[in-house]
Design an enzyme around this catalytic site. Structure first.
Site, PDB file in Angstrom:
ATOM      1  N   HIS A  60      -6.234   5.787  -6.272  1.00 20.90           N
ATOM      2  CA  HIS A  60      -5.490   6.522  -5.650  1.00 20.90           C
ATOM      3  C   HIS A  60      -3.883   6.701  -6.097  1.00 20.90           C
ATOM      4  O   HIS A  60      -3.442   7.710  -6.800  1.00 20.90           O
ATOM      5  CB  HIS A  60      -5.150   6.491  -4.198  1.00 20.90           C
ATOM      6  CG  HIS A  60      -4.203   7.186  -3.456  1.00 20.90           C
ATOM      7  ND1 HIS A  60      -4.309   8.528  -3.357  1.00 20.90           N
ATOM      8  CD2 HIS A  60      -2.672   6.997  -3.096  1.00 20.90           C
ATOM      9  CE1 HIS A  60      -3.317   9.265  -2.797  1.00 20.90           C
ATOM     10  NE2 HIS A  60      -2.434   8.274  -2.754  1.00 20.90           N
ATOM     11  N   ARG A 105     -12.182  11.498  -7.613  1.00 21.09           N
ATOM     12  CA  ARG A 105     -11.176  10.735  -8.009  1.00 21.09           C
ATOM     13  C   ARG A 105     -11.855   9.538  -8.771  1.00 21.09           C
ATOM     14  O   ARG A 105     -12.146   8.576  -8.231  1.00 21.09           O
ATOM     15  CB  ARG A 105     -10.148  10.465  -6.985  1.00 21.09           C
ATOM     16  CG  ARG A 105      -8.620   9.700  -7.331  1.00 21.09           C
ATOM     17  CD  ARG A 105      -8.164   8.893  -6.444  1.00 21.09           C
ATOM     18  NE  ARG A 105      -8.930   7.781  -6.009  1.00 21.09           N
ATOM     19  CZ  ARG A 105      -8.753   7.404  -4.984  1.00 21.09           C
ATOM     20  NH1 ARG A 105      -8.372   8.012  -3.987  1.00 21.09           N
ATOM     21  NH2 ARG A 105      -9.355   5.972  -4.766  1.00 21.09           N
ATOM     22  N   TYR A 132     -12.988  -0.413  -1.350  1.00 20.40           N
ATOM     23  CA  TYR A 132     -13.461   0.521  -0.161  1.00 20.40           C
ATOM     24  C   TYR A 132     -14.472   1.482  -0.645  1.00 20.40           C
ATOM     25  O   TYR A 132     -15.065   2.369   0.097  1.00 20.40           O
ATOM     26  CB  TYR A 132     -12.323   1.298   0.574  1.00 20.40           C
ATOM     27  CG  TYR A 132     -11.418   2.026  -0.478  1.00 20.40           C
ATOM     28  CD1 TYR A 132     -11.778   3.232  -1.054  1.00 20.40           C
ATOM     29  CD2 TYR A 132     -10.278   1.621  -0.863  1.00 20.40           C
ATOM     30  CE1 TYR A 132     -11.129   4.102  -1.866  1.00 20.40           C
ATOM     31  CE2 TYR A 132      -9.537   2.479  -1.789  1.00 20.40           C
ATOM     32  CZ  TYR A 132     -10.000   3.386  -2.408  1.00 20.40           C
ATOM     33  OH  TYR A 132      -8.958   4.130  -3.127  1.00 20.40           O
TER      34      TYR A 132
END
Length: 388
Positions: free
Chosen positions: A284, A280, A293
């Site tokens: 998100h 990805r 993160y």
């Protein structure tokens, strides 16, 4: 012959024809199925190469066009959300090959159960891209008729669509129809109980369903290694059906493996789990900040495996594709972006109070209180021109 023709209808099996029992699944393997390297070099694979061996340059250009236009639409939707035109958007950036490859493997009579990120599969099924945006603007609950394209409405609840797909596939088998079902989900959804139940029921009832897991390495902020002790595709072994890991940035490999799995389902050999190993590239959703993160160097390493660039390299070096094709596609891409922008801006504003409707059949005092509080909050804003 165009790429779209690979989805042509085939005769249905007559009602009452029995499906054969499932074959014994192969032993676990860590092999990553790849037919096109990140550098755009074609490689052979004894088992899956036959499924794309006769693909033409025209069909390859069709796959490339699909990925480019899907990425352009996705980028426009992200921009529209940043401009306040959409409430939220889930980008597919980096996952175009997994979606276009698997989407073009489908026949018209196959049925698709997506999550909320399958914009490329929707494109392959003929759903107008602008119809995907009404839900994210808050003006409808979907925007298309699922039965017109055999493409179900987007599913927000994580993993529940796999149960829907399994039940539908069980019905297909009982009807004796010569078609298959495919369910899309992510690596995070693979940890849901719904997915485990789907695997159990599909195996026991030998359902003609393909579980297509797009492992994009992150379930929001949770990496895959904190979700599973084994590669995701190997989970299928415990349920009694085969699992395959495919290079999710290789559109040819995704096309070939999905064709194989769908044909296996149509022959009555039961379910298959396909793990598309991809990444990805963006957040998100637009409410997420991936910089909190994961590191930039991780993304940079995956940019070198970009699914669109690798197919472009192959087209430029191994086919008669000229710069004129790429130039015309760029113009088509910009035209699509303009159309999407115009359609979204012409959509009505969402009803801010619709969220309070249909919570309870007969109303509820708490909902009435919350509605009143929200109304007071809305009224607290000074409209343009007031107070000057």
């Amino acid at each position: 012959m165009t790429v779209e023709s690979t989805a042509a209808r085939k005769p249905r099996r007559s009602a009452g024809t029995k499906r054969t029992s499932a074959k014994k699944p192969p032993s676990p393997s860590t092999e990553l199925v790849q037919l096109l390297t990140p550098e755009g070099k074609r490689v052979k694979h004894a088992e899956y190469d036959p499924y794309v061996a006769d693909i033409t340059p025209e069909e390859l250009r069709g796959l490339y066009r699909d990925m480019v236009l899907t990425r352009r639409f996705d980028a426009e939707a992200t921009s529209l959300q940043r401009q306040g035109e959409l409430g939220l958007w889930a980008s597919l950036l980096g996952q175009e090959a997994a979606q276009i490859g698997s989407g073009r493997a489908l026949r018209d009579d196959d049925y698709v159960f997506p999550t909320y990120r399958e914009h490329g599969v929707a494109w392959c099924r003929g759903v107008d891209p602008t119809n995907l945006l009404g839900m994210f603007r808050g003006v409808n609950n979907g925007g298309w008729d699922p039965n017109s394209n055999n493409f179900h409405l987007y599913t927000i609840v994580i993993g529940s669509q796999t149960l829907h797909a399994t039940g539908y596939a069980m019905g297909v088998a009982k009807d004796g129809a010569d078609s298959a079902v495919i369910a899309y989900f992510g690596d995070g959804a693979s940890s849901q109980g719904d997915v485990a139940e789907s695997f159990t029921f599909s195996a026991v009832y030998n359902a003609p369903v393909v579980f297509f897991c797009q492992n994009n390495q992150w379930a929001i902020s949770e990496p895959t290694e904190k979700q599973t002790r084994v590669p995701l595709y190997q989970r299928a072994q415990g349920y009694g059906f085969p699992g395959v890991r495919v290079d999710g940035n290789d559109v040819l490999a995704c096309l070939a493996v999905t064709k194989w799995a769908l044909e296996r389902a149509r022959r009555g050999e039961g379910p298959t789990l396909v793990e598309a190993f991809t990444y990805r590239m963006g957040a998100h959703t637009t409410s997420d900040d991936p910089s909190r993160y994961r590191h930039d160097d991780e993304r940079l390493s995956w940019e070198a495996k970009d699914p669109i660039q690798r197919l472009r390299s192959y087209l430029a070096s191994e086919t008669d594709t000229n710069e004129g094709f790429f130039g015309e596609l760029e113009a088509e891409s910009e035209a699509l972006g303009r159309r999407v922008r115009e359609v979204v801006r012409a959509m009505p504003d969402p009803d801010h109070f619709a969220i309070f409707e249909n919570v309870y059949a007969d109303g509820h005092a708490l909902v009435d209180e919350e509605r009143a509080q929200f109304a007071a909050y809305q009224a607290s804003f000074v409209t343009e021109g007031e107070g000057e």
